[in-house]
Scaffold this motif. Structure first.
Motif, PDB file in Angstrom:
ATOM      1  N   LEU A 103      -1.219 -36.848  32.962  1.00 14.80           N
ATOM      2  CA  LEU A 103      -2.260 -37.799  33.347  1.00 14.80           C
ATOM      3  C   LEU A 103      -3.155 -38.171  32.157  1.00 14.80           C
ATOM      4  O   LEU A 103      -3.449 -39.345  31.938  1.00 14.80           O
ATOM      5  CB  LEU A 103      -3.086 -37.227  34.499  1.00 14.80           C
ATOM      6  CG  LEU A 103      -3.904 -38.214  35.301  1.00 14.80           C
ATOM      7  CD1 LEU A 103      -3.028 -39.323  35.865  1.00 14.80           C
ATOM      8  CD2 LEU A 103      -4.611 -37.487  36.436  1.00 14.80           C
ATOM      9  N   VAL A 104      -3.551 -37.183  31.373  1.00 15.48           N
ATOM     10  CA  VAL A 104      -4.400 -37.450  30.208  1.00 15.48           C
ATOM     11  C   VAL A 104      -3.632 -38.243  29.153  1.00 15.48           C
ATOM     12  O   VAL A 104      -4.174 -39.179  28.551  1.00 15.48           O
ATOM     13  CB  VAL A 104      -4.964 -36.134  29.623  1.00 15.48           C
ATOM     14  CG1 VAL A 104      -5.618 -36.362  28.273  1.00 15.48           C
ATOM     15  CG2 VAL A 104      -5.953 -35.508  30.584  1.00 15.48           C
ATOM     16  N   SER A 105      -2.370 -37.907  28.943  1.00 16.91           N
ATOM     17  CA  SER A 105      -1.544 -38.665  27.980  1.00 16.91           C
ATOM     18  C   SER A 105      -1.436 -40.116  28.397  1.00 16.91           C
ATOM     19  O   SER A 105      -1.542 -41.024  27.561  1.00 16.91           O
ATOM     20  CB  SER A 105      -0.147 -38.048  27.880  1.00 16.91           C
ATOM     21  OG  SER A 105      -0.222 -36.751  27.361  1.00 16.91           O
ATOM     22  N   GLY A 106      -1.234 -40.346  29.680  1.00 14.99           N
ATOM     23  CA  GLY A 106      -1.172 -41.714  30.179  1.00 14.99           C
ATOM     24  C   GLY A 106      -2.481 -42.455  29.990  1.00 14.99           C
ATOM     25  O   GLY A 106      -2.498 -43.637  29.636  1.00 14.99           O
ATOM     26  N   ALA A 107      -3.588 -41.756  30.206  1.00 12.15           N
ATOM     27  CA  ALA A 107      -4.900 -42.388  30.017  1.00 12.15           C
ATOM     28  C   ALA A 107      -5.126 -42.751  28.556  1.00 12.15           C
ATOM     29  O   ALA A 107      -5.605 -43.848  28.245  1.00 12.15           O
ATOM     30  CB  ALA A 107      -6.002 -41.450  30.514  1.00 12.15           C
ATOM     31  N   LEU A 108      -4.768 -41.849  27.660  1.00  5.94           N
ATOM     32  CA  LEU A 108      -4.934 -42.135  26.229  1.00  5.94           C
ATOM     33  C   LEU A 108      -4.031 -43.290  25.788  1.00  5.94           C
ATOM     34  O   LEU A 108      -4.452 -44.158  25.015  1.00  5.94           O
ATOM     35  CB  LEU A 108      -4.659 -40.879  25.403  1.00  5.94           C
ATOM     36  CG  LEU A 108      -5.672 -39.749  25.585  1.00  5.94           C
ATOM     37  CD1 LEU A 108      -5.218 -38.501  24.845  1.00  5.94           C
ATOM     38  CD2 LEU A 108      -7.060 -40.173  25.138  1.00  5.94           C
ATOM     39  N   LEU A 109      -2.811 -43.317  26.279  1.00  7.91           N
ATOM     40  CA  LEU A 109      -1.912 -44.423  25.967  1.00  7.91           C
ATOM     41  C   LEU A 109      -2.456 -45.729  26.536  1.00  7.91           C
ATOM     42  O   LEU A 109      -2.387 -46.780  25.892  1.00  7.91           O
ATOM     43  CB  LEU A 109      -0.511 -44.145  26.510  1.00  7.91           C
ATOM     44  CG  LEU A 109       0.522 -45.243  26.283  1.00  7.91           C
ATOM     45  CD1 LEU A 109       0.721 -45.515  24.794  1.00  7.91           C
ATOM     46  CD2 LEU A 109       1.839 -44.876  26.948  1.00  7.91           C
ATOM     47  N   SER A 110      -3.016 -45.674  27.727  1.00  2.00           N
ATOM     48  CA  SER A 110      -3.596 -46.861  28.360  1.00  2.00           C
ATOM     49  C   SER A 110      -4.718 -47.451  27.515  1.00  2.00           C
ATOM     50  O   SER A 110      -4.840 -48.666  27.387  1.00  2.00           O
ATOM     51  CB  SER A 110      -4.107 -46.530  29.758  1.00  2.00           C
ATOM     52  OG  SER A 110      -3.039 -46.195  30.603  1.00  2.00           O
ATOM     53  N   ILE A 111      -5.535 -46.596  26.944  1.00  2.00           N
ATOM     54  CA  ILE A 111      -6.630 -47.063  26.088  1.00  2.00           C
ATOM     55  C   ILE A 111      -6.054 -47.786  24.871  1.00  2.00           C
ATOM     56  O   ILE A 111      -6.505 -48.876  24.505  1.00  2.00           O
ATOM     57  CB  ILE A 111      -7.532 -45.889  25.664  1.00  2.00           C
ATOM     58  CG1 ILE A 111      -8.290 -45.340  26.871  1.00  2.00           C
ATOM     59  CG2 ILE A 111      -8.496 -46.315  24.553  1.00  2.00           C
ATOM     60  CD1 ILE A 111      -8.980 -44.017  26.615  1.00  2.00           C
ATOM     61  N   ARG A 112      -5.059 -47.182  24.266  1.00  2.00           N
ATOM     62  CA  ARG A 112      -4.434 -47.795  23.088  1.00  2.00           C
ATOM     63  C   ARG A 112      -3.824 -49.152  23.432  1.00  2.00           C
ATOM     64  O   ARG A 112      -3.998 -50.139  22.709  1.00  2.00           O
ATOM     65  CB  ARG A 112      -3.370 -46.846  22.547  1.00  2.00           C
ATOM     66  CG  ARG A 112      -2.742 -47.301  21.287  1.00  2.00           C
ATOM     67  CD  ARG A 112      -1.857 -46.211  20.720  1.00  2.00           C
ATOM     68  NE  ARG A 112      -1.120 -46.752  19.603  1.00  2.00           N
ATOM     69  CZ  ARG A 112       0.101 -46.408  19.285  1.00  2.00           C
ATOM     70  NH1 ARG A 112       0.731 -45.505  19.993  1.00  2.00           N
ATOM     71  NH2 ARG A 112       0.701 -46.941  18.263  1.00  2.00           N
ATOM     72  N   VAL A 113      -3.110 -49.212  24.543  1.00  2.00           N
ATOM     73  CA  VAL A 113      -2.475 -50.459  24.978  1.00  2.00           C
ATOM     74  C   VAL A 113      -3.538 -51.514  25.307  1.00  2.00           C
ATOM     75  O   VAL A 113      -3.392 -52.686  24.968  1.00  2.00           O
ATOM     76  CB  VAL A 113      -1.545 -50.189  26.184  1.00  2.00           C
ATOM     77  CG1 VAL A 113      -1.090 -51.460  26.850  1.00  2.00           C
ATOM     78  CG2 VAL A 113      -0.353 -49.350  25.748  1.00  2.00           C
ATOM     79  N   ALA A 114      -4.609 -51.105  25.961  1.00  2.00           N
ATOM     80  CA  ALA A 114      -5.699 -52.026  26.311  1.00  2.00           C
ATOM     81  C   ALA A 114      -6.321 -52.619  25.055  1.00  2.00           C
ATOM     82  O   ALA A 114      -6.523 -53.835  24.961  1.00  2.00           O
ATOM     83  CB  ALA A 114      -6.756 -51.310  27.145  1.00  2.00           C
TER      84      ALA A 114
END
Length: 117
Positions: free
Chosen positions: A95-106
């Motif tokens: 879940l945290v990895s996905g959140a961090l990736l989401s920030i980068r993608v955003a």
């Protein structure tokens, strides 16, 4: 100990569902910029357009990580040998990895949109 692990894994499921739902709401415009929920960075908070663009881009990695987290937790709840603190940590890591990736993608999507303007 078994009940505690089931409870912790169920909390992970709830967290994954909540995170995905909030990202979806922000991406479709029904969750405005705020100080409580969503990808709240200097870049995404810079404008309403940046908020929507960022969350729209972040939705896919959020859904993927949320789905992986929920699936892992459900399997871990269903299989007694996986009801272990390590399973909770794996779910949290996903879940945290996905959140961090989401920030980068955003951030990447917002920068790309600003270059197109």
């Amino acid at each position: 100990m078994d009940e505690a692990m089931v409870f912790a894994l169920a909390l992970e499921v709830g967290s994954a569902v909540l995170l995905t739902w909030l990202t979806w709401r922000a991406a479709n415009g029904s969750l405005a910029r705020n100080d409580l929920a969503g990808v709240r960075t200097r870049i995404t908070m810079s404008s309403d357009a940046a908020w929507r663009i960022g969350h729209h881009a972040a939705l896919r990695p959020t859904v993927i990580s949320g789905t992986i987290t929920v699936a892992w937790c459900m399997v871990s709840i269903g299989l007694a040998p996986l009801r272990h603190p390590i399973s909770v940590l794996v779910a949290a890591g996903a879940l945290v990895s996905g959140a961090l990736l989401s920030i980068r993608v955003a951030h990447r999507a917002i920068r790309r949109a600003s270059l197109e303007d």
